[in-house]
Write a protein that holds these residues in place. Structure first.
Motif, PDB file in Angstrom:
ATOM      1  N   LYS A 250     -10.831  -0.303 -24.255  1.00 42.88           N
ATOM      2  CA  LYS A 250     -11.869  -0.990 -23.535  1.00 42.88           C
ATOM      3  C   LYS A 250     -11.143  -2.298 -23.231  1.00 42.88           C
ATOM      4  O   LYS A 250     -10.619  -3.151 -24.027  1.00 42.88           O
ATOM      5  N   GLY A 251     -11.453  -2.483 -22.091  1.00 47.73           N
ATOM      6  CA  GLY A 251     -10.998  -3.797 -21.385  1.00 47.73           C
ATOM      7  C   GLY A 251     -10.292  -3.295 -20.094  1.00 47.73           C
ATOM      8  O   GLY A 251     -10.518  -2.582 -19.298  1.00 47.73           O
ATOM      9  N   ILE A 252      -9.400  -4.452 -19.724  1.00 46.85           N
ATOM     10  CA  ILE A 252      -8.596  -4.406 -18.500  1.00 46.85           C
ATOM     11  C   ILE A 252      -7.335  -3.595 -18.829  1.00 46.85           C
ATOM     12  O   ILE A 252      -6.675  -3.830 -19.681  1.00 46.85           O
ATOM     13  N   LEU A 253      -7.019  -2.522 -17.969  1.00 47.95           N
ATOM     14  CA  LEU A 253      -5.811  -1.843 -18.116  1.00 47.95           C
ATOM     15  C   LEU A 253      -4.967  -2.232 -16.833  1.00 47.95           C
ATOM     16  O   LEU A 253      -5.304  -1.781 -15.842  1.00 47.95           O
ATOM     17  N   TYR A 254      -4.053  -2.690 -17.202  1.00 48.32           N
ATOM     18  CA  TYR A 254      -3.002  -3.128 -15.947  1.00 48.32           C
ATOM     19  C   TYR A 254      -1.930  -1.997 -15.971  1.00 48.32           C
ATOM     20  O   TYR A 254      -1.099  -1.693 -16.788  1.00 48.32           O
ATOM     21  N   CYS A 255      -1.718  -1.459 -14.729  1.00 51.39           N
ATOM     22  CA  CYS A 255      -0.827  -0.292 -14.629  1.00 51.39           C
ATOM     23  C   CYS A 255       0.038  -0.879 -13.817  1.00 51.39           C
ATOM     24  O   CYS A 255       0.065  -0.731 -12.656  1.00 51.39           O
ATOM     25  N   GLY A 256       1.409  -1.182 -14.214  1.00 48.22           N
ATOM     26  CA  GLY A 256       2.344  -1.609 -13.412  1.00 48.22           C
ATOM     27  C   GLY A 256       3.172  -0.428 -13.157  1.00 48.22           C
ATOM     28  O   GLY A 256       3.795   0.391 -14.003  1.00 48.22           O
ATOM     29  N   LEU A 257       3.303  -0.226 -11.787  1.00 50.32           N
ATOM     30  CA  LEU A 257       3.833   0.955 -11.166  1.00 50.32           C
ATOM     31  C   LEU A 257       5.083   0.927 -10.388  1.00 50.32           C
ATOM     32  O   LEU A 257       5.325  -0.206  -9.973  1.00 50.32           O
ATOM     33  N   MET A 258       5.973   2.043 -10.343  1.00 50.56           N
ATOM     34  CA  MET A 258       6.900   1.943  -9.335  1.00 50.56           C
ATOM     35  C   MET A 258       6.761   3.215  -8.452  1.00 50.56           C
ATOM     36  O   MET A 258       6.359   4.320  -9.113  1.00 50.56           O
ATOM     37  N   ILE A 259       6.725   2.827  -7.250  1.00 50.62           N
ATOM     38  CA  ILE A 259       6.479   3.715  -6.354  1.00 50.62           C
ATOM     39  C   ILE A 259       7.644   4.510  -5.905  1.00 50.62           C
ATOM     40  O   ILE A 259       8.418   4.049  -5.160  1.00 50.62           O
ATOM     41  N   THR A 260       7.895   5.647  -6.406  1.00 45.36           N
ATOM     42  CA  THR A 260       9.419   6.403  -6.306  1.00 45.36           C
ATOM     43  C   THR A 260       9.134   7.378  -5.239  1.00 45.36           C
ATOM     44  O   THR A 260       8.034   7.828  -4.933  1.00 45.36           O
ATOM     45  N   ASP A 261      10.198   8.014  -4.918  1.00 39.76           N
ATOM     46  CA  ASP A 261      10.250   9.163  -4.147  1.00 39.76           C
ATOM     47  C   ASP A 261       9.250  10.414  -4.514  1.00 39.76           C
ATOM     48  O   ASP A 261       8.669  11.250  -3.861  1.00 39.76           O
ATOM     49  N   GLN A 262       9.437  10.473  -5.918  1.00 41.13           N
ATOM     50  CA  GLN A 262       8.530  11.550  -6.484  1.00 41.13           C
ATOM     51  C   GLN A 262       6.979  11.172  -6.693  1.00 41.13           C
ATOM     52  O   GLN A 262       6.419  12.100  -7.151  1.00 41.13           O
ATOM     53  N   GLY A 263       6.704   9.926  -6.400  1.00 39.46           N
ATOM     54  CA  GLY A 263       5.159   9.502  -6.429  1.00 39.46           C
ATOM     55  C   GLY A 263       5.229   8.267  -7.270  1.00 39.46           C
ATOM     56  O   GLY A 263       6.278   7.774  -7.776  1.00 39.46           O
ATOM     57  N   PRO A 264       4.054   7.917  -7.731  1.00 38.46           N
ATOM     58  CA  PRO A 264       4.028   6.714  -8.674  1.00 38.46           C
ATOM     59  C   PRO A 264       4.236   7.126 -10.106  1.00 38.46           C
ATOM     60  O   PRO A 264       3.870   8.043 -10.637  1.00 38.46           O
ATOM     61  N   LYS A 265       4.977   6.002 -10.647  1.00 37.20           N
ATOM     62  CA  LYS A 265       5.398   6.369 -12.201  1.00 37.20           C
ATOM     63  C   LYS A 265       4.857   4.841 -12.776  1.00 37.20           C
ATOM     64  O   LYS A 265       5.249   3.922 -12.126  1.00 37.20           O
TER      65      LYS A 265
END
Ligand code: AMP
Ligand code: GLY
Length: 427
Positions: A268-283
Motif C-alpha cells: 500500500k503506497g507509491i511503488l516506484y518501478c525503476g526500469l531499464m528498457i532493454t532489447d528484450q523489453g522493460p526490466k
C-alpha cells in the motif's frame, strides 16, 4: 481533515503544494519540512526516527492521515507502528517496504514471480572469498555489485574489470558507512538500455499507474561524473511509448501488486518501478517504496486528480473508486545544486531571485533554510525549478528561461535535462 506529511526535500514540497490545493484539507503539517513547505502548511519540528513523538503529535493534533515521503521511516516500520495504534498512514508496511529496503528480497521476489529483471546471485559478508571466486569465473563485464540494504544511492557499483570488483568488495566490507547495508551483497548482470521510471499507487489490492518520468542521476552533462540523488527529471518520458506502458503494467506492475497480496504482504503506497528498457523489453532495475525525488516534482503538477483524495483512498483500500487524471503537458524539473555536490559543498549562501520567476514556473525548495530572515542554501540539492509546455521542448525552454533568474554563490545545474527525451521525439 488534518494531514501530517513527513519529510523535508523537494519531493515533500511538491507533495505539500499539491495536498494544500485539496478542498478536503483542513490543516497540513509537515515534519520537519523546509522553508518551501512552510508556505503551504505548518512545519513542525519532529524527527522522523522518533516514532513515539510522531504518534503523540498525531493524537494531539487530530491528524486523520499521515503521509510518509522518504523510504527510511517506512523501512524502519513507522507505518506498522502507527497503524497498530489505529491511525491511517499512506506508505507501505515494514515488510512490504523491503522491496526497496533489501535488494536480495526484491530480486528473490521478482525471480519467484517471473517479473523481468537482471540475473543475480547473493552472498553474505562473511562469504567474501566465495563472492570473489564467483566473479573470477565470470566472463561477461561489466557486472553490478550492490549492497543489499539502504545506502543512500552509494551502494551500487558498476564494475568493468575483475580488479574493480575486488576493490569494491573490499570497500563494501570495510567502509563503516556502508557496512550495515552491505551485510548481504548482490552481484547482478548488467542490463543495457535506457532508464525510465513508472510511478504506481496501490491500496494493496488495486494498483493504478500515475505517470512516468526520466531522472538524470549523474552530476555532469551527458550523464557523466558521479551519481547523485537526481539532477533533474522530465515527464512524460517519450521512451515510454503506449505499448511499453502497457507491457510495464501487464508484466511488472500488476504481477508485483498481486504477488505481494498473495504472499500476505500487501503493498500500500507509491511503488516506484525503476526500469531499464532493454532489447528484450522493460526490466526492473530497482523498486522504491516512495515517490522519486526529483521525479515527483515533475509529475505532481500534471495530476488533475485531487492528490489528498487519492492518498486517502489508497490508505483506506478504496482506490478502485478513483480515476487518475493527468493533463497533456510536459514538465521539466531542473535541480539547482550547491557547487561541489555530491562531494563536499558549502552551505549558508544567500538565495535571490525566486520572486522574479514567472508564475507558470514552479520553484520547490529542497536544501534551503531561513537565516536572519534570509533564504540560504542548506543542502546539496537546493531548489527544483519546474516548467511546463505543450511540447517537451517548450517545457525545457520555459524552465531554463526562469532558472536563470535565481542565483546563489557557486550554484550549479545541468543544462541538458530532457535532451534525451527530445532525441526520441525526432525519431
Ligand atoms: P539502484 O540503486 O539499484 O537503482 O542502482 C543505481 C543505478 O545503477 C541505476 O539507476 C542504474 O543506473 C544502475 N544499475 C543498477 N543495477 C543495474 C543493472 N543490473 N544493470 C545496469 N545498470 C544498473
Ligand atoms: N531520483 C531517484 C530516487 O528518488 O531514488
Amino acid at each position: 481533515m488534518n494531514v501530517l506529511l513527513l519529510g523535508s526535500g523537494g519531493r515533500e514540497h511538491a507533495m505539500a503544494w499539491s495536498i494544500s490545493k485539496s478542498p478536503k484539507l483542513d490543516k497540513l503539517f509537515i515534519a520537519p519540512g523546509n522553508p518551501g513547505t512552510a508556505q503551504v502548511g505548518e512545519n513542525v519540528d519532529l524527527s522522523l526516527s522518533e516514532h513515539q513523538s510522531i504518534l503523540e503529535f498525531i493524537e494531539t493534533n487530530d491528524v486523520a492521515l499521515t503521509v510518509v515521503g522518504p523510504e527510511k521511516p517506512l523501512v524502519e516500520g513507522l507505518t506498522d507502528f502507527l497503524e497498530e495504534k489505529g491511525h491511517k498512514v499512506f506508505g507501505p508496511s515494514k515488510t512490504a517496504a523491503q522491496l526497496e529496503g533489501s535488494k536480495k528480497f526484491a530480486n528473490n521476489f521478482m525471480e519467484e514471480n517471473n517479473i523481468p529483471t537482471a540475473e543475480y546471485v547473493s552472498f553474505q559478508k562473511e562469504e567474501f572469498d566465495e563472492a570473489l571466486s564467483y566473479v573470477k569465473q565470470r566472463e561477461e563485464y561489466p557486472v553490478v555489485l550492490k549492497a543489499d540494504g539502504l545506502a543512500g544511492g552509494k551502494g551500487v557499483f558498476i564494475c568493468e574489470t575483475e580488479e574493480e570488483v575486488e576493490k569494491r568488495l573490499v570497500q563494501l566490507k570495510e567502509d563503516a558507512k556502508l557496512s550495515d547495508a552491505a551485510e548481504t551483497l548482490v552481484i547482478e548482470e548488467f542490463m543495457e538500455g535506457e532508464e525510465a521510471s513508472v510511478f504506481v499507487i496501490s491500496d494493496g489490492n488495486t494498483a493504478k499507474i500515475i505517470h512516468n518520468a526520466q531522472d538524470h542521476k549523474r552530476i555532469g552533462e551527458g550523464d557523466t561524473g558521479l551519481n547523485t540523488g537526481g539532477m533533474g527529471a522530465y515527464s512524460p518520458a517519450p521512451v515510454m511509448t503506449k505499448d511499453l506502458m502497457m507491457r510495464v503494467e501487464k508484466e511488472i506492475v500488476l504481477p508485483t501488486i498481486s504477488a505481494m497480496l498473495l504472499d500476505g504482504n500487501p503493498y500500500k503506497g507509491i511503488l516506484y518501478c525503476g526500469l531499464m528498457i532493454t532489447d528484450q523489453g522493460p526490466k526492473v532495475v530497482e523498486y522504491n517504496c516512495r515517490f522519486g525525488d526529483p521525479e515527483c516534482q515533475a509529475i505532481l503538477p500534471s495530476l488533475k486528480t485531487d492528490l489528498l483524495e487519492l492518498l486517502d483512498a489508497a490508505s483506506s483500500g478504496e482506490l478502485e473508486d478513483i480515476d487518475i487524471e493527468i493533463d497533456d503537458q510536459y514538465r521539466c524539473c531542473v535541480v539547482m545544486a550547491s557547487g561541489g555536490y555530491p562531494k563536499a559543498y558549502e552551505k549558508g549562501k544567500e538565495i535571490t531571485g525566486i520572486e522574479d520567476v514567472s508564475d507558470d514556473v514552479l520553484v520547490f525548495h529542497a536544501g534551503t533554510a531561513l537565516k536572519d530572515s534570509k533564504l540560504v542554501t542548506e543542502g546539496g540539492r537546493v531548489l527544483n525549478v519546474v516548467g511546463s509546455g505543450a511540447s517537451l521542448q517548450d517545457a525545457i525552454k520555459s524552465t531554463y528561461a526562469q532558472i536563470k533568474k535565481i542565483s546563489f554563490e557557486d550554484a550549479y545545474y545541468r543544462s541538458d535535462i530532457g535532451v534525451k527525451g527530445l532525441a526520441h521525439l525526432e525519431d
